[in-house]
Every structure is written in C-alpha cells, then in structure tokens.
Design an enzyme around this catalytic site. Structure first.
Site, mmCIF file in Angstrom:
data_model
loop_
_atom_site.group_PDB
_atom_site.id
_atom_site.type_symbol
_atom_site.label_atom_id
_atom_site.label_comp_id
_atom_site.label_asym_id
_atom_site.label_seq_id
_atom_site.Cartn_x
_atom_site.Cartn_y
_atom_site.Cartn_z
ATOM 1 N N HIS A 1 37.281 37.486 86.043
ATOM 2 C CA HIS A 1 38.361 38.037 86.874
ATOM 3 C C HIS A 1 38.204 37.599 88.332
ATOM 4 O O HIS A 1 39.204 37.395 89.026
ATOM 5 C CB HIS A 1 38.393 39.556 86.745
ATOM 6 C CG HIS A 1 38.649 40.010 85.344
ATOM 7 N ND1 HIS A 1 39.839 39.757 84.705
ATOM 8 C CD2 HIS A 1 37.851 40.629 84.434
ATOM 9 C CE1 HIS A 1 39.785 40.234 83.467
ATOM 10 N NE2 HIS A 1 38.580 40.766 83.276
ATOM 11 N N HIS B 1 40.609 44.386 86.672
ATOM 12 C CA HIS B 1 40.905 42.956 86.491
ATOM 13 C C HIS B 1 41.352 42.250 87.775
ATOM 14 O O HIS B 1 41.048 41.073 87.960
ATOM 15 C CB HIS B 1 42.025 42.772 85.447
ATOM 16 C CG HIS B 1 41.570 43.030 84.047
ATOM 17 N ND1 HIS B 1 42.330 42.698 82.944
ATOM 18 C CD2 HIS B 1 40.439 43.596 83.555
ATOM 19 C CE1 HIS B 1 41.686 43.029 81.833
ATOM 20 N NE2 HIS B 1 40.542 43.599 82.178
ATOM 21 N N ASP C 1 58.742 53.502 102.910
ATOM 22 C CA ASP C 1 60.068 53.560 103.526
ATOM 23 C C ASP C 1 60.643 54.947 103.223
ATOM 24 O O ASP C 1 59.931 55.839 102.708
ATOM 25 C CB ASP C 1 60.968 52.404 103.049
ATOM 26 C CG ASP C 1 61.463 52.568 101.621
ATOM 27 O OD1 ASP C 1 61.006 53.501 100.912
ATOM 28 O OD2 ASP C 1 62.314 51.757 101.190
ATOM 29 N N THR D 1 61.394 52.233 94.438
ATOM 30 C CA THR D 1 60.901 51.750 93.143
ATOM 31 C C THR D 1 59.458 51.251 93.204
ATOM 32 O O THR D 1 58.848 51.011 92.158
ATOM 33 C CB THR D 1 61.743 50.546 92.688
ATOM 34 O OG1 THR D 1 61.656 49.531 93.712
ATOM 35 C CG2 THR D 1 63.201 50.925 92.463
ATOM 36 N N CYS E 1 57.885 52.897 98.008
ATOM 37 C CA CYS E 1 59.309 52.820 98.350
ATOM 38 C C CYS E 1 60.067 53.448 97.190
ATOM 39 O O CYS E 1 59.467 54.165 96.385
ATOM 40 C CB CYS E 1 59.746 51.387 98.664
ATOM 41 S SG CYS E 1 59.771 50.233 97.292
HETATM 42 C C1 RB5 Z 1 65.877 51.713 99.580
HETATM 43 O O1 RB5 Z 1 67.160 52.197 99.317
HETATM 44 C C2 RB5 Z 1 65.315 51.016 98.361
HETATM 45 O O2 RB5 Z 1 66.003 49.823 98.139
HETATM 46 C C3 RB5 Z 1 63.839 50.775 98.506
HETATM 47 O O3 RB5 Z 1 63.179 51.979 98.713
HETATM 48 C C4 RB5 Z 1 63.137 50.120 97.336
HETATM 49 O O4 RB5 Z 1 63.422 50.780 96.153
HETATM 50 C C5 RB5 Z 1 63.287 48.658 97.239
HETATM 51 O O5 RB5 Z 1 62.646 47.986 96.421
#
Ligand code: RB5
Length: 146
Positions: free
Chosen positions: A133, A98, A8, A67, A65
């Site tokens: 595994h 694993h 994203d 996080t 993304c």
């Molecule tokens: C986008 O702002 C953010 O929420 C997305 O990239 C991600 O971190 C969500 O888990």
C-alpha cells in the site's frame, strides 16, 4: 490527536456534531469554518483544512459538504493530500489501512450522524498497513508531477 475540520454550508450542522464528539473524546479540534449556515463555496474550506494538514498543524483533516463530493475533489487538488470520501465504517477503516488518507470527508445531507461518527471511530482505530500500500501511495504522489 490534532484534528482540523471545515465545511461549507451543506456540512455546517454535521461539522458541529463532529467537533463536539471529538472534543469530548479528548482530541484537539481546530474548526476552520464555515461559521454559519450561509451559502459559501466548498473549495475555500477544503483549502483551509488541506493546508492545516500539509503544514503539519493538524495530523488529520475532516471535511464536510452536502455530499462530501465537491469538498473532497477540491482537497485532492492540493499536493500531498489524500482525501477519502468515506460512506461507512468499513470504507473509513480501509481509507486508513490501505490509503493512509490524511483527510476524511463526509456528506452532511447524505449520511446519518451515527454512521459518520462510527466511521470516524473506525478510521481512528485502524493502522496503515504499509507494504504494497505504501508503494501504491508513492505512485499517487508521482502522479502529482504529471
Ligand atoms: C452546496 O449546495 C452543495 O453543492 C455542496 O455542499 C456539495 O454537496 C457539493 O459537492
């Protein structure tokens, strides 16, 4: 290796770095977007990459993304996907050894480029151990029927 990658907007910049790195290493990288830093929804891009993996078009998927959390949660909703959010070279290697993860995920806002590239190398340089595994992975697949 044939690798599909998507992100994203939160992972857009890191996705570009990963694409360049893997292409220079000789991998065939298919970039499934997003193609700009404009806001978008990570589930849409998780789905594109997951389908590239389950269809066999790609041997490995990489998702990014902000996080790595939302996009990995979304990818794991697709039957046959084992997406691992890797936060170090050690966890990336274990995701292969694993879990035989077929997608690895990273956070563009929470991880350094250096750590992510080292984690990708660690994953690629590790073999799945099989044995107990494999039994555990088979049980994950069985959960998809419940
Ligand atoms: C986008 O702002 C953010 O929420 C997305 O990239 C991600 O971190 C969500 O888990």
């Amino acid at each position: 290796m044939k690798i599909a990658i998507s992100s994203d907007h939160g992972g857009f910049e890191l996705k570009g770095v990963i694409c360049d790195y893997l292409t220079k290493k000789g991998h065939t990288v298919t970039d499934l977007g997003t193609n700009s830093p404009e806001s978008c929804d990570y589930a849409d891009y998780a789905e594109k990459c997951a389908h590239a993996v389950t269809s066999g078009e790609a041997e490995l998927g990489i998702l990014v993304c902000g996080t790595g959390i939302g996009i990995s949660i979304a990818a794991n909703k697709i039957k046959g996907i084992r997406c691992a959010l890797c936060y170090s070279p050690e966890t990336a290697a274990l995701a292969k050894e694993h879990n035989n993860a077929n997608i690895i995920a990273f956070g563009g806002r929470t991880m350094s480029e250096q750590s992510v590239l080292a984690s990708i190398d660690a994953y690629l340089n590790t073999e799945f151990a099989g044995g107990r595994h494999q039994r555990r992975i088979d049980k994950i697949a069985a959960l998809e029927q419940r």
